[in-house]
Every structure is written in C-alpha cells, then in structure tokens.
Design a protein around this motif. Structure first.
Motif, mmCIF file in Angstrom:
data_model
loop_
_atom_site.group_PDB
_atom_site.id
_atom_site.type_symbol
_atom_site.label_atom_id
_atom_site.label_comp_id
_atom_site.label_asym_id
_atom_site.label_seq_id
_atom_site.Cartn_x
_atom_site.Cartn_y
_atom_site.Cartn_z
ATOM 1 N N ASP A 201 -0.879 11.619 -9.873
ATOM 2 C CA ASP A 201 -0.999 10.999 -8.550
ATOM 3 C C ASP A 201 -1.112 9.474 -8.682
ATOM 4 O OD1 ASP A 201 -1.464 10.247 -5.983
ATOM 5 O OD2 ASP A 201 -3.355 11.337 -5.747
ATOM 6 N N PRO A 202 -0.085 8.720 -8.252
ATOM 7 C CA PRO A 202 -0.143 7.261 -8.371
ATOM 8 C C PRO A 202 -1.120 6.622 -7.391
ATOM 9 C CG PRO A 202 1.822 7.902 -7.169
ATOM 10 C CD PRO A 202 1.184 9.167 -7.655
ATOM 11 N N LEU A 203 -1.631 7.375 -6.423
ATOM 12 C CA LEU A 203 -2.493 6.797 -5.398
ATOM 13 C C LEU A 203 -3.932 6.598 -5.856
ATOM 14 C CD1 LEU A 203 -1.207 8.745 -2.265
ATOM 15 C CD2 LEU A 203 -0.505 6.495 -3.084
ATOM 16 N N ASP A 204 -4.276 7.138 -7.043
ATOM 17 C CA ASP A 204 -5.655 6.966 -7.500
ATOM 18 C C ASP A 204 -5.806 5.798 -8.472
ATOM 19 O OD1 ASP A 204 -4.520 7.915 -9.816
ATOM 20 O OD2 ASP A 204 -5.819 9.656 -10.021
ATOM 21 N N LEU A 205 -4.888 4.849 -8.414
ATOM 22 C CA LEU A 205 -4.884 3.697 -9.314
ATOM 23 C C LEU A 205 -6.185 2.892 -9.228
ATOM 24 C CD1 LEU A 205 -3.175 2.018 -11.333
ATOM 25 C CD2 LEU A 205 -2.346 0.705 -9.382
ATOM 26 N N ALA A 206 -6.709 2.719 -8.031
ATOM 27 C CA ALA A 206 -7.915 1.909 -7.838
ATOM 28 C C ALA A 206 -9.132 2.523 -8.512
ATOM 29 C CB ALA A 206 -8.186 1.714 -6.347
ATOM 30 N N GLU A 207 -9.065 3.813 -8.840
ATOM 31 C CA GLU A 207 -10.207 4.499 -9.456
ATOM 32 C C GLU A 207 -10.211 4.389 -10.977
ATOM 33 O OE1 GLU A 207 -12.425 5.710 -7.350
ATOM 34 O OE2 GLU A 207 -11.070 5.009 -5.766
ATOM 35 N N GLN A 208 -9.200 3.740 -11.546
ATOM 36 C CA GLN A 208 -9.043 3.741 -12.998
ATOM 37 C C GLN A 208 -9.772 2.578 -13.672
ATOM 38 O OE1 GLN A 208 -7.485 6.414 -14.165
ATOM 39 N NE2 GLN A 208 -7.101 7.015 -12.039
ATOM 40 N N ASP A 209 -10.159 2.803 -14.928
ATOM 41 C CA ASP A 209 -10.772 1.753 -15.747
ATOM 42 C C ASP A 209 -9.736 1.036 -16.602
ATOM 43 O OD1 ASP A 209 -13.465 2.548 -14.987
ATOM 44 O OD2 ASP A 209 -13.181 4.276 -16.305
ATOM 45 N N LEU A 210 -8.775 1.801 -17.119
ATOM 46 C CA LEU A 210 -7.761 1.284 -18.038
ATOM 47 C C LEU A 210 -6.381 1.648 -17.518
ATOM 48 C CD1 LEU A 210 -6.792 0.110 -20.775
ATOM 49 C CD2 LEU A 210 -7.181 2.391 -21.758
ATOM 50 N N ILE A 211 -5.541 0.646 -17.320
ATOM 51 C CA ILE A 211 -4.206 0.843 -16.761
ATOM 52 C C ILE A 211 -3.182 0.278 -17.744
ATOM 53 C CG2 ILE A 211 -2.658 0.233 -14.866
ATOM 54 C CD1 ILE A 211 -5.363 -0.122 -13.215
ATOM 55 N N MET A 212 -2.195 1.088 -18.103
ATOM 56 C CA MET A 212 -1.209 0.696 -19.102
ATOM 57 C C MET A 212 0.203 0.854 -18.559
ATOM 58 S SD MET A 212 0.126 -0.045 -22.008
ATOM 59 C CE MET A 212 1.054 0.392 -23.496
ATOM 60 N N ASN A 213 0.997 -0.217 -18.645
ATOM 61 C CA ASN A 213 2.407 -0.128 -18.300
ATOM 62 C C ASN A 213 3.199 0.151 -19.562
ATOM 63 O OD1 ASN A 213 4.983 -0.326 -17.117
ATOM 64 N ND2 ASN A 213 5.097 -2.504 -17.622
ATOM 65 N N ALA A 214 3.735 1.366 -19.673
ATOM 66 C CA ALA A 214 4.550 1.735 -20.816
ATOM 67 C C ALA A 214 6.004 1.935 -20.406
ATOM 68 C CB ALA A 214 4.002 2.998 -21.463
ATOM 69 N N MET B 286 7.794 -3.985 -9.680
ATOM 70 C CA MET B 286 6.508 -3.752 -10.327
ATOM 71 C C MET B 286 6.422 -2.282 -10.762
ATOM 72 S SD MET B 286 4.345 -6.273 -10.683
ATOM 73 C CE MET B 286 3.965 -7.925 -10.059
ATOM 74 N N PRO B 287 5.821 -1.994 -11.897
ATOM 75 C CA PRO B 287 5.726 -0.609 -12.357
ATOM 76 C C PRO B 287 4.644 0.197 -11.644
ATOM 77 C CG PRO B 287 4.673 -2.065 -13.916
ATOM 78 C CD PRO B 287 5.333 -2.948 -12.890
ATOM 79 N N LEU B 288 3.801 -0.493 -10.866
ATOM 80 C CA LEU B 288 2.722 0.185 -10.147
ATOM 81 C C LEU B 288 2.277 -0.672 -8.967
ATOM 82 C CD1 LEU B 288 0.062 -1.534 -11.299
ATOM 83 C CD2 LEU B 288 0.466 -0.087 -13.276
ATOM 84 N N ASP B 289 1.426 -0.124 -8.121
ATOM 85 C CA ASP B 289 0.974 -0.793 -6.906
ATOM 86 C C ASP B 289 -0.136 -1.791 -7.241
ATOM 87 O OD1 ASP B 289 0.177 -1.591 -4.408
ATOM 88 O OD2 ASP B 289 -0.604 0.367 -3.791
ATOM 89 N N THR B 290 0.222 -3.063 -7.366
ATOM 90 C CA THR B 290 -0.745 -4.076 -7.787
ATOM 91 C C THR B 290 -1.792 -4.373 -6.719
ATOM 92 O OG1 THR B 290 0.753 -5.839 -7.057
ATOM 93 C CG2 THR B 290 0.888 -5.166 -9.363
ATOM 94 N N SER B 291 -1.572 -3.927 -5.478
ATOM 95 C CA SER B 291 -2.564 -4.159 -4.432
ATOM 96 C C SER B 291 -3.847 -3.370 -4.692
ATOM 97 C CB SER B 291 -1.998 -3.790 -3.057
ATOM 98 O OG SER B 291 -1.819 -2.390 -2.936
ATOM 99 N N GLN B 292 -3.783 -2.363 -5.569
ATOM 100 C CA GLN B 292 -4.962 -1.551 -5.885
ATOM 101 C C GLN B 292 -5.776 -2.108 -7.058
ATOM 102 O OE1 GLN B 292 -4.695 2.784 -5.734
ATOM 103 N NE2 GLN B 292 -2.517 2.611 -5.269
ATOM 104 N N ALA C 65 -0.246 -10.604 -11.977
ATOM 105 C CA ALA C 65 -0.894 -10.053 -10.783
ATOM 106 C C ALA C 65 -2.274 -9.515 -11.125
ATOM 107 C CB ALA C 65 -0.026 -8.945 -10.182
ATOM 108 N N ALA C 66 -2.404 -8.876 -12.283
ATOM 109 C CA ALA C 66 -3.692 -8.337 -12.699
ATOM 110 C C ALA C 66 -4.703 -9.451 -12.935
ATOM 111 C CB ALA C 66 -3.510 -7.504 -13.965
ATOM 112 N N LYS C 67 -4.267 -10.514 -13.563
ATOM 113 C CA LYS C 67 -5.166 -11.647 -13.806
ATOM 114 C C LYS C 67 -5.626 -12.255 -12.489
ATOM 115 C CE LYS C 67 -5.584 -15.878 -16.538
ATOM 116 N NZ LYS C 67 -4.892 -16.791 -17.499
ATOM 117 N N ALA C 68 -4.694 -12.383 -11.543
ATOM 118 C CA ALA C 68 -5.037 -12.934 -10.233
ATOM 119 C C ALA C 68 -6.026 -12.042 -9.486
ATOM 120 C CB ALA C 68 -3.769 -13.126 -9.398
ATOM 121 N N ALA C 69 -5.978 -10.730 -9.763
ATOM 122 C CA ALA C 69 -6.882 -9.782 -9.107
ATOM 123 C C ALA C 69 -8.234 -9.696 -9.798
ATOM 124 C CB ALA C 69 -6.237 -8.404 -9.055
ATOM 125 N N GLY C 70 -8.411 -10.434 -10.888
ATOM 126 C CA GLY C 70 -9.691 -10.440 -11.595
ATOM 127 C C GLY C 70 -9.798 -9.417 -12.704
#
Length: 264
Positions: free
Chosen positions: A183-196, A207-213, A235-240
């Motif tokens: 389920d790609p919608l649970d991205l905001a719940e993750q600790d570690l996110i990897m683009n492979a 984008m390989p995933l929803d950076t708004s999360q 985008a990840a750096k900008a999101a903190g």
C-alpha cells in the motif's frame, strides 16, 4: 594500478545507459589500496546484445568477471551458468565471476551493500518501519536484506502492483513473521524509505513516491548515484528528512564484489 600490461586482470561493468556508473572509480581505488594489478572497464550493453557480449567475454582468458546493473540484473539470472542461493532467492544477479573454463557464476550483493551502508552512517534498520519503492533486481535485494536485518515491517510498492505483491510473497516464504504491505498510501507512517527504482536519473523523471507525505524524523535513501542529489533527496531534505545517498551502497559492496570475482 599505474600501468596496464599483459599481466593486468580485466573486469567490467555492464549497464544501459553507462555514463552514470561510479563503479570503475571505486574499484580502482580498492585495487590501488590492495596492490591489485586489475582494471574495471565500463561496457555499454543494450538488453538485446548482452547475451552476445557474455559469449565473447567467456572466451577472454584474462577476463575475471563483471558487475551488472540497470537493466540487466533480472535477465542476468538466466544468462549465468549458475547462481548463488541468495541470487536465486532474490531473482536477480549483480556480480558475475568468470571461471577458468568460461562458466559464469552470478551473485546478488546489492542488499547487503545497502544495509551495511546504512549501518556505516549510524542508521540501524532493526525495528524500523521500512518502505521500498520498486520491485526489480535492486529493490528485491534491498527488500530481502532489510527483512534479514530485522525491520519491524516492510512495504513494497511498484507501478505494476502485481510485481510488488509477487516480491512480498517471496519474502514471506523466508520471513513468515514479517508484516508486509504493498500500500503506497502508508508512506507517512514509515521510518526508512528507499528508492530502488531508476526514477531520478533523468531530469524529467517522475517522482518514485508521494513526497507530500515526507516529514521530519524519516530517513530517505537512494540507490541512484548520479546525480548524487536526486529530486527525491532534494524534496526529502526540504521536508526535514535525513537523507542517505546512493554511493555508500556501492562502496560497501565493492569489496564483496571483488572477492566474488576473484580479484581479492
């Protein structure tokens, strides 16, 4: 290595495209430090020509093996004469040793390289809720390695969801107690996110995933090495988020690759 002679052992990397690879530089640094008389050459091999190229390399007596990257990792599984148990489990090969009789022996080292790169940066994957974008060769290796490292849960997503589901099915056979999702919608719940995936190598890639999360407290990692700062990492750096570039993954598996190919 300062001079190429008739004694120099030759290795390669096969990719399409080839311009982005950093493996020759990393391999040559290792060869210099270890005093190995060897060179690693980039081969631009398109999918329709890679089998013919391998036939030629089988006949080169001073050729020791090669590294396979996008898009050859999954097809390489069927082009090798034999593969390691891990490569068969993952369903892909990224390092091939040429035996003295010309047989090609494949291994998969992407996953351990990624996990060891994380640990080298002070990021312990144990107990993390993890997310892998992609279901190809590198993604499969990373997903299996994260499962083996003891993550709390693992979400695998892919543009073709059935491929993500198939990967999760394979992982579940080895790690039946691991919580798995596609389920790609649970991205905001993750600790570690990897683009492979390969998305991010070209300026106009989606984008390989929803950076708004993305948000502070997450670790966002890349498999891509060029560019070093992909749009996702920016985008990840900008999101903190804490970011982890693609180079440590290669740096931590290059010694294992050299050992598999017989260079060490």
């Amino acid at each position: 290595m300062t001079t190429i002679t008739g004694h120099t052992r030759v290795y390669g990397i096969l990719a399409d495209p080839i311009h982005h690879v950093k493996t020759p530089q990393v391999f040559h640094a290792l060869a210099r430090d270890e005093g190995i008389d060897a060179i690693l050459v980039p081969f631009h091999a398109r999918p329709e020509g890679v089998a013919r190229l391998m036939d030629g390399l089988r006949a080169a007596e001073n050729f020791g093996g090669f590294i396979a990257t996008v898009p050859h990792k999954t097809t390489m599984l069927n082009l090798c004469d034999t593969v390691t148990e891990e490569a068969a489990q993952v369903g892909a090969v990224n390092c091939v040793r040429r035996e003295a009789d010309g047989r090609m022996v494949g291994a998969m080292l992407d996953g351990i390289g990624f996990v060891e790169g994380l640990r080298g940066a002070g990021i312990a994957p144990e107990g993390m809720r993890s997310y892998v974008a992609g279901a190809g060769g590198a993604a499969s290796a990373v997903a299996f390695a994260l499962a083996g490292a003891g993550v709390k849960s693992l979400t695998v997503t892919n543009r073709t969801r059935s491929k993500a589901e198939a990967l999760c099915t394979r992982i579940a056979q080895t790690y039946p107690n691991l919580t798995l999702s596609t389920d790609p919608l649970d991205l905001a719940e993750q600790d570690l996110i990897m683009n492979a995936t390969s998305l991010g190598m070209k300026p106009d890639d989606a984008m390989p995933l929803d950076t708004s999360q993305l948000h502070t407290g997450q670790v966002v990692a890349e498999a891509i090495m060029d560019p070093e700062m992909t749009p996702l990492l920016k985008a990840a750096k900008a999101a903190g988020c804490r970011i982890h570039t693609g180079l440590p993954m290669l740096q931590n598996q290059i010694r294992l690759m050299a050992q598999h190919m017989g260079a060490l």
